[in-house]
Write an enzyme that holds these catalytic residues in place. Sequence first.
Site, PDB file in Angstrom:
ATOM      1  N   TYR A  15       0.809  -1.218   0.000  1.00  0.00           N
ATOM      2  CA  TYR A  15       0.000   0.000   0.000  1.00  0.00           C
ATOM      3  C   TYR A  15       0.846   1.274   0.000  1.00  0.00           C
ATOM      4  O   TYR A  15       0.358   2.342   0.393  1.00  0.00           O
ATOM      5  CB  TYR A  15      -0.958  -0.012   1.191  1.00  0.00           C
ATOM      6  CG  TYR A  15      -2.223  -0.815   0.945  1.00  0.00           C
ATOM      7  CD1 TYR A  15      -3.070  -0.511  -0.130  1.00  0.00           C
ATOM      8  CD2 TYR A  15      -2.595  -1.857   1.774  1.00  0.00           C
ATOM      9  CE1 TYR A  15      -4.242  -1.229  -0.358  1.00  0.00           C
ATOM     10  CE2 TYR A  15      -3.770  -2.587   1.556  1.00  0.00           C
ATOM     11  CZ  TYR A  15      -4.586  -2.255   0.480  1.00  0.00           C
ATOM     12  OH  TYR A  15      -5.754  -2.949   0.251  1.00  0.00           O
ATOM     13  N   ASN A  32     -13.180  -3.491   4.121  1.00  0.00           N
ATOM     14  CA  ASN A  32     -14.052  -3.647   2.957  1.00  0.00           C
ATOM     15  C   ASN A  32     -13.821  -4.944   2.177  1.00  0.00           C
ATOM     16  O   ASN A  32     -14.084  -5.007   0.976  1.00  0.00           O
ATOM     17  CB  ASN A  32     -13.980  -2.403   2.066  1.00  0.00           C
ATOM     18  CG  ASN A  32     -12.595  -2.153   1.513  1.00  0.00           C
ATOM     19  OD1 ASN A  32     -11.687  -2.955   1.737  1.00  0.00           O
ATOM     20  ND2 ASN A  32     -12.433  -1.074   0.779  1.00  0.00           N
ATOM     21  N   HIS A  53      -9.513  -6.660  -2.015  1.00  0.00           N
ATOM     22  CA  HIS A  53      -8.684  -5.762  -2.835  1.00  0.00           C
ATOM     23  C   HIS A  53      -8.698  -6.289  -4.261  1.00  0.00           C
ATOM     24  O   HIS A  53      -8.699  -7.497  -4.483  1.00  0.00           O
ATOM     25  CB  HIS A  53      -7.224  -5.754  -2.345  1.00  0.00           C
ATOM     26  CG  HIS A  53      -6.287  -5.145  -3.355  1.00  0.00           C
ATOM     27  ND1 HIS A  53      -6.079  -3.789  -3.441  1.00  0.00           N
ATOM     28  CD2 HIS A  53      -5.563  -5.697  -4.373  1.00  0.00           C
ATOM     29  CE1 HIS A  53      -5.250  -3.546  -4.460  1.00  0.00           C
ATOM     30  NE2 HIS A  53      -4.924  -4.685  -5.035  1.00  0.00           N
ATOM     31  N   GLU A  56       1.666  -6.296  -8.349  1.00  0.00           N
ATOM     32  CA  GLU A  56       1.036  -6.918  -7.178  1.00  0.00           C
ATOM     33  C   GLU A  56       1.117  -8.446  -7.248  1.00  0.00           C
ATOM     34  O   GLU A  56       1.406  -9.109  -6.244  1.00  0.00           O
ATOM     35  CB  GLU A  56      -0.412  -6.442  -7.058  1.00  0.00           C
ATOM     36  CG  GLU A  56      -0.494  -4.962  -6.678  1.00  0.00           C
ATOM     37  CD  GLU A  56      -1.898  -4.379  -6.707  1.00  0.00           C
ATOM     38  OE1 GLU A  56      -2.046  -3.184  -6.392  1.00  0.00           O
ATOM     39  OE2 GLU A  56      -2.861  -5.107  -7.044  1.00  0.00           O
TER      40      GLU A  56
HETATM   41  P1  DAT Z   1      -9.709   0.320  -3.425  1.00  0.00           P
HETATM   42  O1  DAT Z   1      -9.391  -0.740  -2.395  1.00  0.00           O
HETATM   43  O2  DAT Z   1     -11.163   0.332  -3.790  1.00  0.00           O
HETATM   44  O3  DAT Z   1      -8.798   0.258  -4.629  1.00  0.00           O
HETATM   45  P2  DAT Z   1      -8.152   2.639  -2.570  1.00  0.00           P
HETATM   46  O4  DAT Z   1      -7.053   2.115  -3.425  1.00  0.00           O
HETATM   47  O5  DAT Z   1      -8.566   4.059  -2.759  1.00  0.00           O
HETATM   48  O6  DAT Z   1      -9.472   1.739  -2.711  1.00  0.00           O
HETATM   49  O7  DAT Z   1      -7.778   2.472  -1.029  1.00  0.00           O
HETATM   50  C1  DAT Z   1      -7.106   1.310  -0.579  1.00  0.00           C
HETATM   51  C2  DAT Z   1      -7.731   0.872   0.711  1.00  0.00           C
HETATM   52  O8  DAT Z   1      -7.500   1.857   1.710  1.00  0.00           O
HETATM   53  C3  DAT Z   1      -9.258   0.699   0.688  1.00  0.00           C
HETATM   54  O9  DAT Z   1      -9.659  -0.533   0.175  1.00  0.00           O
HETATM   55  C4  DAT Z   1      -9.590   0.863   2.142  1.00  0.00           C
HETATM   56  C5  DAT Z   1      -8.604   1.921   2.609  1.00  0.00           C
HETATM   57  N1  DAT Z   1      -9.214   3.256   2.547  1.00  0.00           N
HETATM   58  C6  DAT Z   1      -9.431   4.013   1.433  1.00  0.00           C
HETATM   59  N2  DAT Z   1     -10.018   5.170   1.735  1.00  0.00           N
HETATM   60  C7  DAT Z   1     -10.184   5.158   3.083  1.00  0.00           C
HETATM   61  C8  DAT Z   1     -10.757   6.062   4.029  1.00  0.00           C
HETATM   62  N3  DAT Z   1     -11.273   7.235   3.642  1.00  0.00           N
HETATM   63  N4  DAT Z   1     -10.769   5.700   5.336  1.00  0.00           N
HETATM   64  C9  DAT Z   1     -10.246   4.518   5.749  1.00  0.00           C
HETATM   65  N5  DAT Z   1      -9.701   3.618   4.913  1.00  0.00           N
HETATM   66  C10 DAT Z   1      -9.687   3.929   3.602  1.00  0.00           C
HETATM   67 MG    MG Z   2      -6.805   0.662  -4.883  1.00  0.00          MG
END
Ligand code: DAT
Ligand code: MG
Length: 140
Positions: free
Chosen positions: A51, A114, A117, A128
């Site tokens: 991440y 959630n 991934h 990845e």
């Molecule tokens: P995705 O998993 O849909 O690709 P992302 O890449 O924007 O979403 O974010 C990676 C992960 O980080 C996401 O699955 C959960 C966490 N995350 C994202 N936005 C967040 C927030 N506002 N508060 C807490 N966790 C968050």
């Molecule tokens: Mg993402």
Amino acid sequence: MALERTFSIIKPDATNRNLTGAVNAVIEKAGLRIVAQKRIRMTQEQAETFYAVHKERPFFGELVSFMVSAPVVVQVLEGENAIAKYREVMGATNPANAADGTIRKLYALSVGENSVHGSDAPETARIEIAQFFAGNEIAG
Ligand code: DAT
Ligand code: MG
């Protein structure tokens, strides 16, 4: 369009609730093939590397702690247009915005916890997959 591969993680909130099979059923029903899969305990370093793109975000620490808090299932999924298709099957990042029938609508607890991934583009999918699988662990 040729066959494509994407990287998937079934996250700790889902493995904790014994939902690996339920998530896999949604994946397979959508026509994606699970061509590699293993259950692992992610290290702090693996989670931080995975991440790294989010390291300046306020939720980074919480995200990394969550990912190492319990086992995860890492997977390679294969199919036509697999990257975009799996993003669709997963649903929106925040389950409150996820469409009916998506994995996150069905199972996610919150925007942080959630359930799954999925890679967001061909280049990230390659990186990845290579972080977690050797070529000979993938049987397409
Ligand atoms: P995705 O998993 O849909 O690709 P992302 O890449 O924007 O979403 O974010 C990676 C992960 O980080 C996401 O699955 C959960 C966490 N995350 C994202 N936005 C967040 C927030 N506002 N508060 C807490 N966790 C968050
Ligand atoms: Mg993402």
